[in-house]
Enzyme design. Structure first.
Site, PDB file in Angstrom:
ATOM      1  N   ARG A  27       0.643  -1.067  -0.394  1.00  0.00           N
ATOM      2  CA  ARG A  27       0.377  -0.094   0.047  1.00  0.00           C
ATOM      3  C   ARG A  27       1.261   0.871  -0.193  1.00  0.00           C
ATOM      4  NH1 ARG A  27      -2.466  -3.237   3.711  1.00  0.00           N
ATOM      5  NH2 ARG A  27      -4.650  -4.125   3.261  1.00  0.00           N
ATOM      6  N   LYS A  59      -3.628  -0.727   6.782  1.00  0.00           N
ATOM      7  CA  LYS A  59      -4.157  -0.671   7.197  1.00  0.00           C
ATOM      8  C   LYS A  59      -5.478  -1.759   8.009  1.00  0.00           C
ATOM      9  CE  LYS A  59      -8.177  -0.013   3.614  1.00  0.00           C
ATOM     10  NZ  LYS A  59      -8.741   0.135   2.521  1.00  0.00           N
ATOM     11  N   HIS A 139      -1.941   2.861  -5.776  1.00  0.00           N
ATOM     12  CA  HIS A 139      -3.121   1.913  -4.899  1.00  0.00           C
ATOM     13  C   HIS A 139      -2.272   0.696  -6.407  1.00  0.00           C
ATOM     14  CE1 HIS A 139      -4.487   0.133  -1.570  1.00  0.00           C
ATOM     15  NE2 HIS A 139      -6.054  -0.415  -2.412  1.00  0.00           N
ATOM     16  N   ARG A 142      -0.292  -2.278  -6.195  1.00  0.00           N
ATOM     17  CA  ARG A 142      -0.210  -3.469  -4.914  1.00  0.00           C
ATOM     18  C   ARG A 142      -1.266  -4.365  -5.918  1.00  0.00           C
ATOM     19  NH1 ARG A 142      -1.201  -5.425   0.151  1.00  0.00           N
ATOM     20  NH2 ARG A 142      -3.169  -5.565   0.568  1.00  0.00           N
ATOM     21  N   HIS A 165      -3.240 -10.300   2.659  1.00  0.00           N
ATOM     22  CA  HIS A 165      -4.498 -10.197   2.588  1.00  0.00           C
ATOM     23  C   HIS A 165      -5.113 -11.455   3.484  1.00  0.00           C
ATOM     24  CE1 HIS A 165      -4.771  -7.719  -1.040  1.00  0.00           C
ATOM     25  NE2 HIS A 165      -5.905  -6.958  -0.366  1.00  0.00           N
ATOM     26  N   TYR A 174      -9.160  -6.535  -6.119  1.00  0.00           N
ATOM     27  CA  TYR A 174      -7.087  -6.188  -6.303  1.00  0.00           C
ATOM     28  C   TYR A 174      -7.281  -6.586  -8.279  1.00  0.00           C
ATOM     29  CZ  TYR A 174      -7.003  -3.686  -1.856  1.00  0.00           C
ATOM     30  OH  TYR A 174      -6.822  -3.340  -1.229  1.00  0.00           O
TER      31      TYR A 174
END
Length: 188
Positions: A27, A59, A139, A142, A165, A174
């Protein structure tokens, strides 16, 4: 990355951000939070240089349990995140504190840490110079890693090990579908 002028500190820094950000599925907030003390130089099984990058918090890790990501050298020197990071940190004489910092005119490195917005602007500028006409942002590094790794046949588990994740469903969100003709059940 090839569109960057890597003869300047800003170009070296931007290459390190793009390559490390992609290879580590970072990130943008994780990238700019990195300090020199978060890096551990090591050697991969193939004998090439690698980094273990300690993410102190992110996050989805509000408790600060942390995560370690491995970033490996590549065959191509121009696309090697380990070499790019080494080159930038050596040229900028960064030995402690924030890794990614503002670079002023005259290749003067500030002590001030970059922001997540800075990473988004670096991604957009590099894409524009390369003639990439997509809506990219911070982003995208990623998302690009996840999309590329899955397209290359990496297992979802191995992608999640790098991206951090915990949910397959979230990780799959994603993945950018590049072509409606690829991996489509209707083709059979």
């Amino acid at each position: 990355v090839e569109s960057l002028s890597r003869n300047t500190l800003q170009g070296k820094r931007d290459a390190a951000i793009l390559l490390l950000g992609f290879a580590g599925a970072f990130r943008r907030s994780e990238l700019v939070a990195l300090d020199v003390s978060d890096l551990e130089r090591t050697t991969a099984k193939d004998g090439k240089g690698a980094y273990l990058v300690h993410i102190r918090h992110s996050k989805t890790d509000q408790e600060g349990a942390g995560l370690i990501k491995a970033v490996f050298s590549t065959k191509s020197r121009a696309m090697n995140p380990v070499a790019a990071l080494d080159e930038y940190m050596t040229a900028a004489q960064i030995t402690d504190g924030p890794i990614f910092r503002r670079v002023r005119r005259g290749d003067h490195v500030e002590s001030e840490r970059l922001t997540g917005r800075s990473v988004a602007l670096i991604v957009k500028a590099a894409a524009a110079r390369a003639g990439v006409d997509l809506d990219l942002a911070g982003h995208s590094l990623r998302s690009g890693f996840i999309t590329s790794a899955l397209a290359a046949g990496a297992s979802e588990r191995s992608v999640m090990n790098q991206s951090g994740h915990r949910s397959v469903t979230v990780m799959r969100g994603y993945q950018q579908r590049a072509n409606a003709l690829q991996d489509n059940a209707a083709a059979g």
